[in-house]
Design a protein around this motif. Structure first.
Motif, PDB file in Angstrom:
ATOM      1  N   PHE A 164      31.578  41.003  35.826  1.00 35.89           N
ATOM      2  CA  PHE A 164      32.701  41.130  34.901  1.00 35.89           C
ATOM      3  C   PHE A 164      33.708  40.020  35.128  1.00 35.89           C
ATOM      4  O   PHE A 164      34.170  39.348  34.204  1.00 35.89           O
ATOM      5  CB  PHE A 164      33.432  42.460  35.099  1.00 35.89           C
ATOM      6  CG  PHE A 164      32.577  43.672  34.927  1.00 35.89           C
ATOM      7  CD1 PHE A 164      31.554  43.685  33.996  1.00 35.89           C
ATOM      8  CD2 PHE A 164      32.797  44.803  35.692  1.00 35.89           C
ATOM      9  CE1 PHE A 164      30.761  44.802  33.834  1.00 35.89           C
ATOM     10  CE2 PHE A 164      32.009  45.926  35.539  1.00 35.89           C
ATOM     11  CZ  PHE A 164      30.989  45.927  34.613  1.00 35.89           C
ATOM     12  N   LEU A 165      34.066  39.833  36.399  1.00 39.92           N
ATOM     13  CA  LEU A 165      35.109  38.861  36.729  1.00 39.92           C
ATOM     14  C   LEU A 165      34.697  37.471  36.285  1.00 39.92           C
ATOM     15  O   LEU A 165      35.482  36.739  35.681  1.00 39.92           O
ATOM     16  CB  LEU A 165      35.373  38.863  38.236  1.00 39.92           C
ATOM     17  CG  LEU A 165      36.158  40.045  38.763  1.00 39.92           C
ATOM     18  CD1 LEU A 165      36.378  39.900  40.254  1.00 39.92           C
ATOM     19  CD2 LEU A 165      37.493  40.156  38.062  1.00 39.92           C
ATOM     20  N   GLY A 168      34.819  37.000  32.547  1.00 41.33           N
ATOM     21  CA  GLY A 168      36.199  36.928  32.078  1.00 41.33           C
ATOM     22  C   GLY A 168      36.902  35.646  32.488  1.00 41.33           C
ATOM     23  O   GLY A 168      37.729  35.120  31.756  1.00 41.33           O
ATOM     24  N   LEU A 169      36.569  35.149  33.685  1.00 36.56           N
ATOM     25  CA  LEU A 169      37.311  33.992  34.201  1.00 36.56           C
ATOM     26  C   LEU A 169      36.689  32.667  33.803  1.00 36.56           C
ATOM     27  O   LEU A 169      37.380  31.748  33.370  1.00 36.56           O
ATOM     28  CB  LEU A 169      37.360  34.060  35.735  1.00 36.56           C
ATOM     29  CG  LEU A 169      38.224  35.151  36.313  1.00 36.56           C
ATOM     30  CD1 LEU A 169      38.097  35.155  37.819  1.00 36.56           C
ATOM     31  CD2 LEU A 169      39.659  34.930  35.911  1.00 36.56           C
ATOM     32  N   THR A 193      32.159  45.217  30.323  1.00 41.23           N
ATOM     33  CA  THR A 193      32.744  46.138  31.297  1.00 41.23           C
ATOM     34  C   THR A 193      32.659  47.570  30.797  1.00 41.23           C
ATOM     35  O   THR A 193      32.263  48.474  31.533  1.00 41.23           O
ATOM     36  CB  THR A 193      34.222  45.786  31.531  1.00 41.23           C
ATOM     37  OG1 THR A 193      34.324  44.407  31.798  1.00 41.23           O
ATOM     38  CG2 THR A 193      34.780  46.577  32.679  1.00 41.23           C
ATOM     39  N   ILE A 203      30.831  44.146  39.573  1.00 47.44           N
ATOM     40  CA  ILE A 203      32.209  43.645  39.533  1.00 47.44           C
ATOM     41  C   ILE A 203      32.268  42.131  39.393  1.00 47.44           C
ATOM     42  O   ILE A 203      32.954  41.611  38.514  1.00 47.44           O
ATOM     43  CB  ILE A 203      32.991  44.086  40.787  1.00 47.44           C
ATOM     44  CG1 ILE A 203      32.839  45.578  40.972  1.00 47.44           C
ATOM     45  CG2 ILE A 203      34.449  43.717  40.653  1.00 47.44           C
ATOM     46  CD1 ILE A 203      33.323  46.044  42.309  1.00 47.44           C
TER      47      ILE A 203
END
Lengths: 489, 498
Positions: free
Chosen positions: B141-142, B145-146, B163, B138
């Protein structure tokens, strides 16, 4: 004291609340909310003691009413979700004041109590008449609740849609009940099961009856192909009602579905394999029709609506493809799944309600920068979404694990593929929502001022999600004797 | 509370503490150092603790679910201990080099990835092995993306691709694991406990053809997580885009999870599954794709982060080769290579991140002559790059040699079978590694510096974790028996399965 008296207490309490509102119009809503929450909380405490000490019922209800583990569980479930919904109503008071004529929404405190009684009654129903009566108590209350915010066009649209389609589904359900009575000559689940195990019973007529009954119930639980109403109704209804629909109404539908299916698939039943096949195909279809459109949603409420559809799909699969090797039978797995579904969904709607109360909308855009505005809510929402997506170490994963294992055990490969596709798309749309909360470019940068109740509630729900995900044993034990009836006389 | 539980929970608790407001850097670095020390201590105690035959040490278990039986069981054999050491080392290096101006979420994400990785490596229950790995995914992914590099749309696209690939891979894996567990529990209670499953596998092995099928499903699931060709296309962009600490941890540590799963779950429980002819052929075909095709792809890259990302995918092929061969030497070599690759790629990503920060580019054509003003940086990079291309004396070499030797002699005869051909072909990978790594090294460090391109050496405090990683490469490279001694259980398990 019997569990039954808790239901009596709640009926009386709900009526008293209505009278209170009628005769003491000066009573402010905060007091009313306090009274209603206090009453339900008291009922819950009474229930906990009653469910421990005695399972016997007064003689006059025994023909209609049973108290097995599943019934006790669903009664508790109904009380918990009602409590949470009443609390959510307080949280979204700003919205309700704005969209109800005269800001008067006091009935919102008594109607959920009637829904609760209906759900509790339904949980221990032994025959289809009891089911029908209690289901109507739930559904009719929901007609009112959905259209409650009368000054909002969306709510009116939702109310009309729900009323018309709901009435239609009721018709289908009654038709199914009539057919099953014609085929089996019985209305009790026991009698239906016994008649279906006789080779003399007409198979095609029984299948027709099953199809009508299952269709009517599929509407109630938002399963495909009767799921069309869900996104619009969820979007239009006030947030507490949406949460109630999503969790409470679904649980109510599934307890009936569980009992009905159990009667249909008893040992030697002539339509067992067809009904199971129908559940598996319907479940797979529901998952796809729930998760694929969810990709394109920009409104969180609609996202949760589609998510609710796809979860109905998993629940149907759990019911249709349970493994004989679990300690939990299919009905137990469904109950387990619903118990995990409750905290994550309510938490999601709580965050929505709080944002709404602080002037935000229900779009993904409104979640931007939530991690800066309130780290607690962002983390809680992250956990709720991760759990909805079924990530391990959250409550949502345990339910999925049961479903997947059951499917593999039944060698239902097609449904398994659909479930995998649904779960993989789930990663996409739930994660998108998570990601948005942590992107910092928000139009609003003010800190959210949360009440102590909100903080405690959000934290508690988040903790429940993690605890069930890491240590599910107590919940399993709560449901386990479901395989053997506990009504020992 | 057992010591392994502490090792797993420490990073997670530290992450929670930072989220609640504890000072980010101090907490994460403190937790990382503490964990590294504990793991080192465990290494020294391992021999005496694991004397009792099964090869497992420090075991403890807590029941969390009755039927299906799931226990939060922890325990370590040599393989998991080596990977725990890898995790602890890379975590320390990763959190140490997070710059002070980065938000606290960098530390939280790194710690969660570390905790998830440690949990996956040290659990003895299939459920928790799987669950902890997901926990680690997790934050990856975060963070991509961020805080990933590059354009907004590009970053998001990469995050989604990662993801969906990893999500789908995990779900295939979950289905495979469920199948495995169901088959082994035969009409009885379901159990996810690895020891119980192993006992059942020894007692009543599955039919060979079924073993092959399940192994293949697990291979697809684990293989996606490890970027097995042709399921690899998420990996290079993900590493190139991820923020530096996440790239270090994911490429260095988390990617080893799939390989670990194959060694820990698939091989012992399905001992003949990997040897079924069509599975073997499919695996050889795929891993040669990793080595050859990805080798060419890597040569074609023009940017350092892409070279590193693709080379990482390519090197997985060698480890898969060791697993496909399944002999004692090849497997031990594969584990050694997992450790060596993890350390070297983490070192390289750390250095590449520094270059990106200071120079603003990683395009090979724009770089040059850095050796003249950053000699220590150059030396450190050389350690990573030369280890990665398999220079003797650095850790990767020993692993590669063992894999090749073990695979070549795997059928016990002098006949030339598919495996031997595969080894011959795979050996070309070493040449290709040399081509792209040496070229990258030349382009970046040698020649004259481009105008306006200046970079200073890391100061002492920044050097510490990098030197530690480089030292690990050197020590293991010169004395590989330090780790190989821990891998006795691997051969024991293999012999028991025969």
């Amino acid at each position: 004291m019997s569990v039954f008296s808790v239901e009596i207490f709640l009926v009386v309490f709900g009526l008293a609340l209505l009278c209170l509102e009628a005769f003491v119009p000066t009573l402010n809503r905060r007091t009313l909310a306090g009274i209603s929450i206090g009453g339900v909380a008291l009922a819950f405490i009474l229930f906990v003691f009653a469910s421990k000490s005695a399972t016997d019922l007064p003689a006059f209800v025994q023909p209609y009413h049973q108290l097995d583990t599943l019934a006790v569980f669903y009664k508790g479930f109904a009380l918990v979700i009602t409590l949470l919904v009443l609390w959510l109503t307080v949280e979204s008071s700003a919205y309700l004041t704005k969209f109800t004529p005269g800001g008067n929404y006091s009935e919102l405190f008594s109607l959920p109590i009637f829904v609760c009684v209906g759900m509790m009654w339904m949980a221990s129903a032994k025959d289809l008449i009891t089911v029908f009566v209690s289901l109507e108590l739930v559904t009719v209350s929901f007609y009112v609740l959905v259209a409650f915010a009368r000054k909002s066009n969306l709510a009116l649209e939702a109310g009309v849609k729900y009323l018309i389609l709901g009435a239609l589904s009721t018709g289908v359900l009654v038709y199914g009940i009539a057919w099953i009575y014609g085929v089996t000559g019985a209305l009790s689940f026991e009698g239906i099961g016994a008649a279906l195990a006789l080779p003399a019973t007409s198979k095609s007529a029984a299948l027709l009856a099953a199809a009508f009954l299952l269709s009517g119930l599929a509407f109630k639980v938002a399963a495909a192909p009767f799921q069309m109403w869900v996104p619009d109704v969820y979007q239009g209804a006030p947030i507490p009602v949406t949460a109630f629909l999503s969790v409470g109404s679904k649980a109510a539908g599934f307890v009936v579905l569980t009992r009905t299916v159990e009667a249909f698939v008893v040992k030697g039943s002539i339509i067992a394999s067809e009904v199971q096949g129908l559940l598996i195909v319907g479940g797979a279809l529901t998952i796809l029709l729930g998760s694929l459109p969810a990709i394109f949603q920009t409104s969180v409420k609609r996202l949760l609506a589609y998510s609710s559809i796809s979860h109905a799909g998993y629940l149907l699969l759990a019911l249709g493809a349970g493994s004989a090797r679990f300690d939990l039978n299919p009905g137990g797995v469904v109950a387990f799944y619903l118990a995990t579904y409750l905290p994550m969904t309510v938490l999601g709607f709580l965050v929505l309600a709080v944002l709404r109360a602080h002037g935000g909308g229900e779009d993904l855009q409104d979640f931007r920068g939530l991690s800066k505005r309130s780290p607690l809510l962002a983390l809680a929402m992250t956990l709720a979404l991760a759990s909805l997506a079924g990530l391990p170490l959250t409550a949502g994963f345990m339910g999925k694990l049961f479903v997947f294992t059951g499917l593999v055990d039944q060698a239902a490969w097609g449904a398994l593929v659909c479930a995998v596709i649904g779960a993989a798309t789930g990663f996409y749309y739930y994660f998108r929502a998570i990601l948005v909360m942590y992107t910092s470019d928000s139009q609003k940068a003010d800190l959210l001022k949360l009440s102590v109740g909100t903080k405690i509630g959000a934290a508690a729900l988040a903790v429940v999600i993690v605890v069930i995900g890491v240590y599910p044993k107590p919940l399993q034990h709560l449901l386990m004797p479901a395989t053997v009836s506990v009504v020992a006389h | 509370m057992s010591v392994l539980e502490i090792v797993i929970l420490l990073p997670i608790i530290a992450a929670l503490a930072i989220w609640l407001g504890a000072p980010a850097r101090a907490t994460s670095v403190g937790a990382a150092i503490l964990n590294l020390l504990i793991v080192l201590g465990l290494l020294f105690q391992f021999k005496s603790a694991s004397a009792g035959g099964s090869g497992m040490a420090f075991e403890s278990a807590r029941v969390v679910l009755d039927n299906p039986a799931i226990t939060f069981g922890v325990g370590a054999d040599g393989v998991s201990l080596i990977l725990a050491l890898l995790t602890a080392l890379v975590t320390f290096a990763a959190v140490w080099q997070i710059a002070a101006d980065k938000p606290a979420i960098y530390h939280i994400a790194s710690l969660l990835i570390a905790g998830g990785g440690l949990g996956a490596f040290l659990s003895t229950d299939v459920f928790f092995i799987y669950a902890f790995h997901e926990l680690a995914l997790i934050p990856t992914f975060l963070m991509i993306g961020l805080y990933g590099h590059g354009e907004d749309s590009h970053r998001k696209a990469v995050a989604w691709k990662t993801t969906i690939y990893l999500g789908a891979g995990s779900l295939v894996l979950l289905a495979g694991l469920a199948w495995l567990v169901l088959e082994y529990s035969g009409g009885q209670k379901l159990t996810f406990d690895l020891n119980a499953l192993r006992a059942q596998a020894a007692l009543t092995p599955l039919p060979v053809e079924k073993q092959g099928l399940i192994f293949f499903v697990l291979l697809l699931g684990f293989g996606t997580l490890v970027s097995l060709f042709p399921l690899h296309s998420w990996a290079a962009p993900a590493y190139a885009t991820a923020p530096t600490p996440v790239a270090m941890l994911h490429a260095g540590v988390l990617k080893k999870f799939g390989l670990y799963g194959l060694i820990r779950i698939a091989l012992p429980l399905l001992p003949q599954g990997a040897q079924v002819e069509w599975v073997q052929q499919a695996l050889l075909f795929m891993l040669l794709g990793n080595i050859l095709i990805m080798g060419f792809v890597t040569i074609a890259q023009r940017s350092l982060d892409q070279v590193l990302g693709n080379s990482s995918v390519m090197h997985m092929g060698y480890i898969f080769l060791g697993i496909a061969a399944g002999t004692e030497i090849a497997l031990q070599g594969a584990v050694l290579l997992m450790f060596a690759h993890g350390i070297s790629i983490a070192l390289l990503f750390a250095l590449a991140g520094r270059m990106r920060n200071q120079l603003g580019t990683l395009e090979l054509s724009k770089l040059g002559g850095l050796a003249s003003h950053a000699p220590i940086f150059t030396l450190l990079f050389a350690f990573g790059a030369f280890a990665s291309l398999g220079l003797p004396g650095l850790a990767n070499f020993a692993g590669e040699v063992m894999v090749f030797l073990g695979a070549f002699g795997s059928n016990g005869s002098t006949e030339f079978g598919p495996m031997q051909w595969a080894v011959v072909v795979a050996l070309w990978g070493v040449v290709m590694s040399a081509v792209y790594m040496l070229r990258a090294f030349r382009d970046i460090f040698q020649g004259t510096a481009n105008a306006g391109l200046f970079m200073n050496d890391p100061v002492l405090s920044q050097r510490i974790p990098l030197i530690l990683l480089a030292a690990a490469l050197l020590i293991v490279g010169c004395c590989p028996w330090l780790l190989l001694d821990l891998l006795k259980s691997l051969s024991a398990a293999k012999v028991a399965a025969m």
